[in-house]
Design a protein around this motif. Structure first.
Motif, mmCIF file in Angstrom:
data_model
loop_
_atom_site.group_PDB
_atom_site.id
_atom_site.type_symbol
_atom_site.label_atom_id
_atom_site.label_comp_id
_atom_site.label_asym_id
_atom_site.label_seq_id
_atom_site.Cartn_x
_atom_site.Cartn_y
_atom_site.Cartn_z
ATOM 1 N N VAL A 156 0.936 -1.112 -0.161
ATOM 2 C CA VAL A 156 0.175 0.094 -0.004
ATOM 3 C C VAL A 156 0.689 1.202 0.000
ATOM 4 O O VAL A 156 0.536 2.499 0.127
ATOM 5 C CB VAL A 156 -0.754 0.089 1.317
ATOM 6 N N LYS A 159 -4.487 1.896 0.121
ATOM 7 C CA LYS A 159 -4.845 2.010 -1.475
ATOM 8 C C LYS A 159 -6.297 1.926 -1.619
ATOM 9 O O LYS A 159 -6.956 0.888 -1.223
ATOM 10 C CB LYS A 159 -4.064 0.852 -1.935
ATOM 11 N N GLU A 207 -9.369 -3.386 -0.733
ATOM 12 C CA GLU A 207 -9.211 -2.402 0.703
ATOM 13 C C GLU A 207 -10.354 -2.167 1.392
ATOM 14 O O GLU A 207 -10.362 -1.929 2.469
ATOM 15 C CB GLU A 207 -8.297 -1.115 0.162
ATOM 16 N N THR A 230 -3.206 6.242 -1.070
ATOM 17 C CA THR A 230 -1.779 6.232 -1.676
ATOM 18 C C THR A 230 -2.349 5.423 -3.195
ATOM 19 O O THR A 230 -3.525 4.795 -3.180
ATOM 20 C CB THR A 230 -1.019 5.343 -1.164
ATOM 21 N N MET A 231 -1.467 5.531 -4.208
ATOM 22 C CA MET A 231 -1.627 4.723 -5.378
ATOM 23 C C MET A 231 -3.088 4.926 -6.185
ATOM 24 O O MET A 231 -3.587 4.474 -7.115
ATOM 25 C CB MET A 231 -1.623 3.443 -5.270
ATOM 26 N N TRP A 232 -3.267 6.432 -5.863
ATOM 27 C CA TRP A 232 -4.668 6.941 -6.530
ATOM 28 C C TRP A 232 -4.557 7.199 -7.916
ATOM 29 O O TRP A 232 -3.463 7.555 -8.570
ATOM 30 C CB TRP A 232 -5.057 8.136 -5.747
ATOM 31 N N VAL A 245 -11.791 3.538 -8.141
ATOM 32 C CA VAL A 245 -10.848 4.069 -7.297
ATOM 33 C C VAL A 245 -11.680 5.239 -6.599
ATOM 34 O O VAL A 245 -11.619 5.564 -5.416
ATOM 35 C CB VAL A 245 -9.682 4.541 -7.757
ATOM 36 N N ARG A 293 -0.674 7.539 -8.443
ATOM 37 C CA ARG A 293 0.000 6.474 -9.049
ATOM 38 C C ARG A 293 0.994 6.922 -10.210
ATOM 39 O O ARG A 293 0.487 7.674 -10.905
ATOM 40 C CB ARG A 293 -0.858 5.181 -9.245
#
Length: 266
Positions: free
Chosen positions: A13, A159, A164, A192-194, A200, A222
């Motif tokens: 993550v 994430k 998640e 994170t890692m959007w 998302v 991301r």
């Protein structure tokens, strides 16, 4: 002095990426004195900054082989940023029960839970650092519980995705566990890692509505530049200063320093 632990029981993550970049930004862009403590037996934060496991690691402090934290501190190439490294010896602490007892009759676990609190207090007495940043393992290990107990702030990278969200119950258990160990700690969730996808955005909206602790307004996008910087062993703000993640991490640190996640949506 702030003690910030980066915690998530789920791997992948961006936990270590967040820890190493937070430490770098505080040191290089805010002229802060930062000690990055690698409390993850995988030692990824140590390797990121090219810090060897010799002459000693955090496990030596837990085992009582070293009593002064400064004996473990190693300097990075970045002014103001030091590291206490970790290696697989930390995992052995949980497996073989080799922790020493307390001189006052406490159990080995009692002593272990105080190790990072004692380290923090010694740093404050020495006026050695402005921030301690602790990269925790993806487990409630002896080291991570000790880190939580010592922390003023906990950051949980998440994430936003289907798995998640399905794991939200586990996140809630993490938060409850943190509060049982340290009820005064401030807890915030960092997305994170959007990336710009329906699933998302839906995950983010769900977290902001249902998460029981504040969610930072800033989200980390991301980008391949994060993976490149990890291979290069350079903070993404140094490797690719104008990349999305570099700009986002800077914005997040500004938000954190401006009051943490208290002003974020939750």
């Amino acid at each position: 002095m702030k003690t910030i632990s980066i915690v998530n029981l789920k791997g992948g993550v961006g936990k270590t990426v967040t820890a190493v970049n937070l430490a770098a930004i505080l040191a290089t862009e805010y002229n802060a004195r930062v000690l990055l403590i690698d409390a993850d037996h995988q030692g990824n934060a140590s390797r990121f900054y090219r810090i060897p496991a010799e002459p000693g690691t955090l496990a030596d402090l837990f085992e009582g082989m070293i009593v002064c934290y400064s004996d473990l501190v190693q300097h990075t190439i970045y002014r103001g940023l030091d590291v206490i490294p970790a290696d697989m010896s930390l995992a052995a602490l949980d497996l073989d029960g080799s922790l020493p007892g307390d001189a006052n009759g406490g159990t080995p676990r009692d002593r272990a839970l105080r190790v990072l609190t004692d380290l923090r207090d010694a740093v404050i007495e020495d006026d050695a650092y402005d921030y301690l940043v602790i990269d925790c393992p993806p487990a409630f290990s002896v080291a991570s519980i000790s880190a939580v107990a010592a922390s003023s702030d906990i950051v949980i990278p998440v994430k936003p995705g289907a798995f998640e969200i399905d794991g939200m119950a586990e996140l809630l258990r993490q938060i409850d566990g943190i509060r049982r160990v340290n009820g005064a700690v401030q807890v915030g969730v960092l997305l994170t890692m959007w990336h710009n996808a329906d699933v998302v955005r839906q995950g983010e909206d769900w977290l902001r509505e249902h998460c029981p602790v504040p969610v930072f307004a800033t989200r980390i996008r991301r980008t391949d530049k994060v993976d490149e910087s990890t291979f290069a062993r350079e903070p993404v703000c140094q490797w690719s200063p104008t990349s999305a993640a570099a700009r986002d991490y800077r914005a997040w640190v500004r938000e954190y320093l401006g009051g943490g996640a208290d002003g974020a949506q939750s």
